[in-house]
Scaffold this active site. Sequence first.
Site, mmCIF file in Angstrom:
data_model
loop_
_atom_site.group_PDB
_atom_site.id
_atom_site.type_symbol
_atom_site.label_atom_id
_atom_site.label_comp_id
_atom_site.label_asym_id
_atom_site.label_seq_id
_atom_site.Cartn_x
_atom_site.Cartn_y
_atom_site.Cartn_z
ATOM 1 N N SER A 1 -39.055 41.950 -1.612
ATOM 2 C CA SER A 1 -38.657 40.565 -1.427
ATOM 3 C C SER A 1 -37.784 40.432 -0.198
ATOM 4 O O SER A 1 -37.312 41.399 0.363
ATOM 5 C CB SER A 1 -37.907 40.074 -2.662
ATOM 6 O OG SER A 1 -36.591 40.587 -2.642
ATOM 7 N N LYS A 2 -37.606 39.202 0.167
ATOM 8 C CA LYS A 2 -36.851 38.926 1.382
ATOM 9 C C LYS A 2 -35.414 39.427 1.310
ATOM 10 O O LYS A 2 -34.791 39.668 2.315
ATOM 11 C CB LYS A 2 -36.882 37.425 1.650
ATOM 12 C CG LYS A 2 -38.318 36.942 1.847
ATOM 13 C CD LYS A 2 -38.421 35.502 2.308
ATOM 14 C CE LYS A 2 -39.887 35.197 2.637
ATOM 15 N NZ LYS A 2 -40.096 33.893 3.220
ATOM 16 N N ARG A 3 -34.938 39.580 0.109
ATOM 17 C CA ARG A 3 -33.540 39.997 -0.028
ATOM 18 C C ARG A 3 -33.346 41.502 0.057
ATOM 19 O O ARG A 3 -32.227 41.981 0.179
ATOM 20 C CB ARG A 3 -32.989 39.525 -1.381
ATOM 21 C CG ARG A 3 -32.761 38.045 -1.398
ATOM 22 C CD ARG A 3 -32.288 37.570 -2.753
ATOM 23 N NE ARG A 3 -32.249 36.111 -2.749
ATOM 24 C CZ ARG A 3 -31.121 35.429 -2.661
ATOM 25 N NH1 ARG A 3 -29.979 36.039 -2.609
ATOM 26 N NH2 ARG A 3 -31.147 34.112 -2.639
#
Length: 515
Positions: free
Chosen positions: A265-267
């Site tokens: 994920s982007k995180r």
Amino acid sequence: MEREVRVRFAPSPTGPLHIGGVRTALYNYLLARKLGGKMLLRIEDTDQNRFVPGAEEYIRQSLEWCGIELDESPWVGGPHAPYRQSERKPMYMQYAQQLLDSGHAYYAFDTPEELDALRARLTAAKVPNPQYNSITRSQMRNSLTLPEDEVKQLLDSGTPYVIRLKVPRKEEVRFNDLIRGWVVVHSSAIDDKVLMKSDGMPTYHLANIVDDHLMEITHVIRGEEWLPSAPLHVLLYRYFGWESTMPQFAHLPLLLKPDGTGKLSKRDGDRLGFPVFPLEWHGVDAETGQPTVSSGYREGGYLPEAFINFLAFLGWNPGTQQELFTMQELIEAFTIERVSKSPARFDQNKVRWYNEQYLRAKPDAELAQYLVTELNEQGIGVDYPADKLEQIAGLVKERATFSADLAREAQLFFERPSSYDQQVISKKWNAQVAGGLTEFAKALPAATDTTPDGIKALLTQVLEQQGIKIGQVLQALRVTVTGASAGPDLMHIMSILGPQETAERIELAVSQLPA
RNA sequence: GGUCCGUUCGUCUAGGGGUUAGGACAGUAGAUUUUCAUUCUACCAACAGGGGUUCGAUUCCCCUACGGACUACCA
């Protein structure tokens, strides 16, 4: 007749494009080029609440940096413009109307509260899959249950409504995925998806099918997260009467987090200390409103060729032992059949390795160019002739993973040591060594052969006269010339530095270090 | 919970009814480099489990386990 191959990458501008998206774009591009077709990009911005300023521009720049070229896009246009769904808004209603007319869609007037209540009711009743479907729609407020005149009245009075697809109760929906083979889903597993939202925008499902059809897309290559909704899309093609030109589907395996579980994920990027974005992204934290920065491969010093080569191998391989591929070679080698089914975990070590390979393969002249700009930016003057700079680049690149390492490693050529490695000094420095090195420094300016070998010969000769073994002074010599205990080959360093500068550095050190 | 997808060294993967199950990254050891790195060589290391089918299964089939995706008027 064979249709021209046309593929599309269709991101939504809700933030920076992460590497999973880049890989999807890459595979689309590779297939298009391989088959002599067209690659297009369509912006899927039907959700206006999630629009993020700058995201579209970010996508454009990312693809450009990666070397993924677009034949048609919002920016260069094309025969099927516009390429932003928000700009295509007026054309979707007629298609929804077509489905309404043929009885494959219906109006629904349920409020969000009513929908919540439905879900709550079904969950409480332990219904296996609570959804708005062929069974539950009969209990809701829609054009299937309401009298015709009431529907008309609601529509005329401007009551908010959505248009839903009327998914059949029992029907097997199947399609042949290029990567996974036949996928069969029963229609009872699909709910009556909203096609047109109450704001007049189509949902992804409608817009996607309409646009892919209109844009004559032949292959839909997208992430596995779309697999469950693919049968719905097949239904849509069927109801539109477009089944004969329906694109072929290929659902790519997911990219997983390097640790633990779940899709990348982007995180994850900054949590795990490696970039998940091609380019650095300056965003805003949704909760705190604080500005955020997410690191990018470009800024991290990765070469786009290395990044692309690595990414191509995450879920695909040529079936040969070759690891290094230029974009052109990837295009030639790529086939969708060789894309694997199983998800891939991101491997930081491997990207680094790729970067080293590509960095070393660069011509020294190009690396030298980079070196100069980088050092100048750091305020370090560079007054070497081009051939010396190339030698420096060539010497230093074996020690670098990122382009930034080049400047760091090369710094010693442009700045005299500001300190001397204490470990070496305390162990190796003494009066005899200092004396020997002084003699060497004295002999240097008269040196006739300033090649690395020549310098070494001179050093050996001077030390022999002093009765000193070369092994006793070498480490100390390195420290006097570079200040450090480790670095590139010392003879090469002295050769590039030249006899004069080398001698001065030695003398400077001798004068500063207590014997 | 339901539906769908997946499962070969730590990681990316090749392979495929009979193989010493191959390569790359990482790791370890050695050689070279009178430095560190590079380079070279070697080593370590895998077919999730259980049933079938078969003379033979890691490969084909089924089940289980595990992992994942999806399950919004998001894409």
